[in-house]
Design an enzyme around this catalytic site. Structure first.
Site, PDB file in Angstrom:
ATOM      1  N   GLY A   7      20.144 -12.447   3.073  1.00  0.00           N
ATOM      2  CA  GLY A   7      19.670 -11.256   2.385  1.00  0.00           C
ATOM      3  C   GLY A   7      20.551 -10.970   1.188  1.00  0.00           C
ATOM      4  O   GLY A   7      21.266  -9.967   1.148  1.00  0.00           O
ATOM      5  N   ALA A 121      26.085  -0.781  -4.397  1.00  0.00           N
ATOM      6  CA  ALA A 121      25.767  -1.977  -5.181  1.00  0.00           C
ATOM      7  C   ALA A 121      24.351  -1.877  -5.726  1.00  0.00           C
ATOM      8  O   ALA A 121      23.485  -1.235  -5.129  1.00  0.00           O
ATOM      9  CB  ALA A 121      25.906  -3.235  -4.333  1.00  0.00           C
ATOM     10  N   LYS A 177      25.459   7.060  10.961  1.00  0.00           N
ATOM     11  CA  LYS A 177      24.881   6.478   9.742  1.00  0.00           C
ATOM     12  C   LYS A 177      23.399   6.823   9.634  1.00  0.00           C
ATOM     13  O   LYS A 177      22.901   7.127   8.539  1.00  0.00           O
ATOM     14  CB  LYS A 177      25.068   4.965   9.750  1.00  0.00           C
ATOM     15  CG  LYS A 177      24.473   4.263   8.538  1.00  0.00           C
ATOM     16  CD  LYS A 177      24.641   2.753   8.640  1.00  0.00           C
ATOM     17  CE  LYS A 177      24.008   2.034   7.463  1.00  0.00           C
ATOM     18  NZ  LYS A 177      24.125   0.563   7.569  1.00  0.00           N
ATOM     19  N   GLU A 259      12.250   1.219   4.087  1.00  0.00           N
ATOM     20  CA  GLU A 259      12.725   1.098   5.471  1.00  0.00           C
ATOM     21  C   GLU A 259      12.483   2.386   6.258  1.00  0.00           C
ATOM     22  O   GLU A 259      13.191   2.683   7.209  1.00  0.00           O
ATOM     23  CB  GLU A 259      14.211   0.751   5.471  1.00  0.00           C
ATOM     24  CG  GLU A 259      14.512  -0.593   4.832  1.00  0.00           C
ATOM     25  CD  GLU A 259      15.996  -0.916   4.813  1.00  0.00           C
ATOM     26  OE1 GLU A 259      16.420  -1.810   5.565  1.00  0.00           O
ATOM     27  OE2 GLU A 259      16.715  -0.270   4.036  1.00  0.00           O
TER      28      GLU A 259
END
Length: 292
Positions: A7, A121, A177, A259
């Site tokens: 990925g 990122a 998270k 997602e």
């Protein structure tokens, strides 16, 4: 350590690039990114700037000491199938959402570690990744506790300059998270705003409501996560990543599938009708995904 990063998008490329400063790394991704890395190397720019020359390919190698899975949650099953024929000592998921580790473990015979990553990122074209924010990788056995392989992976990450904590409480860390992602991702994607827009006003209130709902569902699952803790973590991430665009906002802007099912949808499905904020956010993103 011989590491395959499955990925090689934004986060996968950044982690792979950082690890390639110390280890033998293979980026597994798509063209034209992979081809550019093969020919010209990988340029990391932003918070740190450097160039590395990892191997790059579109298919999984035959073997590796460690596979790092960084694909979107909807692609986890395909990644697991591809890795089933790869000789591995360990696998580490650094994905968003819940359930990824279980999917990987069902196909793999090696230990599957759980991980969270707060590095920022953005893939800035083929062969180039923008390092947008420092963070930390937290990893450990997916069911909790300690393991020698988790310690070994943590040491390998730290040797490459990746801020890393090996934790014995990964089930709790994953729910923490999830609370942050449930609060931030869909909200910023729907409003088309950067994370910092959730620092005050209606954005802060909506994010806090989603985080509290997630904490309540976590407690039903036996996880000790208070409402205050979930909101505090969300506020810290919003503050520390104020200029960032969430991964779901990047997906929506690019017209990609999100997602949502593994984040807000996961919370809503396990709340038995008692998470109206997460359910509404899920329905709105699914409505966008179903557009013509």
């Amino acid at each position: 350590m011989d590491i395959a990063v499955v990925g090689a998008g934004s986060l996968g490329s950044l982690l792979g690039g950082m690890l390639a400063r110390e280890h033998d790394v293979t980026l597994v991704g798509r063209e034209p990114h992979v081809g550019t890395v093969q020919r010209e190397g990988l340029d990391v720019v932003g918070v740190e700037s450097f160039r590395v020359d990892p191997a790059a390919r579109t298919d999984v190698p035959d073997s590796a000491d460690l596979a790092i899975v960084a694909v979107k949650s909807g692609d986890t099953a395909a990644a697991a199938d591809a890795l089933a024929d790869c000789a591995l000592d360990a696998c580490l998921s650094v994905q968003n959402g819940m359930g990824n580790e279980e999917t990987l473990a069902a196909s793999l015979s090696c230990p599957v570690l759980a991980g969270t990553c707060t590095y920022g990122a953005r893939l800035d074209g083929p062969g180039r990744v923008d390092f947008t924010g420092r963070g930390e990788v937290v990893l450990g056995p997916r069911a909790g506790g300690e393991s020698a392989i988790a310690d070994e992976v943590g040491a390998a990450f730290r040797a490459a300059g990746v801020e890393t904590t090996v934790a014995a409480d990964m089930p709790t860390r994953l729910w923490e998270k999830l609370a942050v992602n449930a609060a931030v991702n869909a909200t910023t994607a729907l409003a088309r705003v950067e994370n910092g827009a959730l620092a005050d006003g209606p954005g802060r209130e909506l994010a806090a409501d989603a985080a509290r709902e997630t904490a309540r569902v976590a407690r039903k699952a036996g996880i000790d996560l208070s409402d205050d803790r979930a909101v505090s973590l969300t506020e810290r991430v919003v503050r520390d990543t104020a200029a960032n665009r969430s991964s779901m906002l990047q997906d929506v802007a690019a017209g990609r599938r999100t997602e949502i099912d593994a984040i807000n949808g996961y919370v809503a499905d396990r709340a038995a009708g008692r998470a109206p904020v997460n359910e509404t956010l899920t329905r709105l993103i699914r409505l966008w995904e179903a557009r013509d």
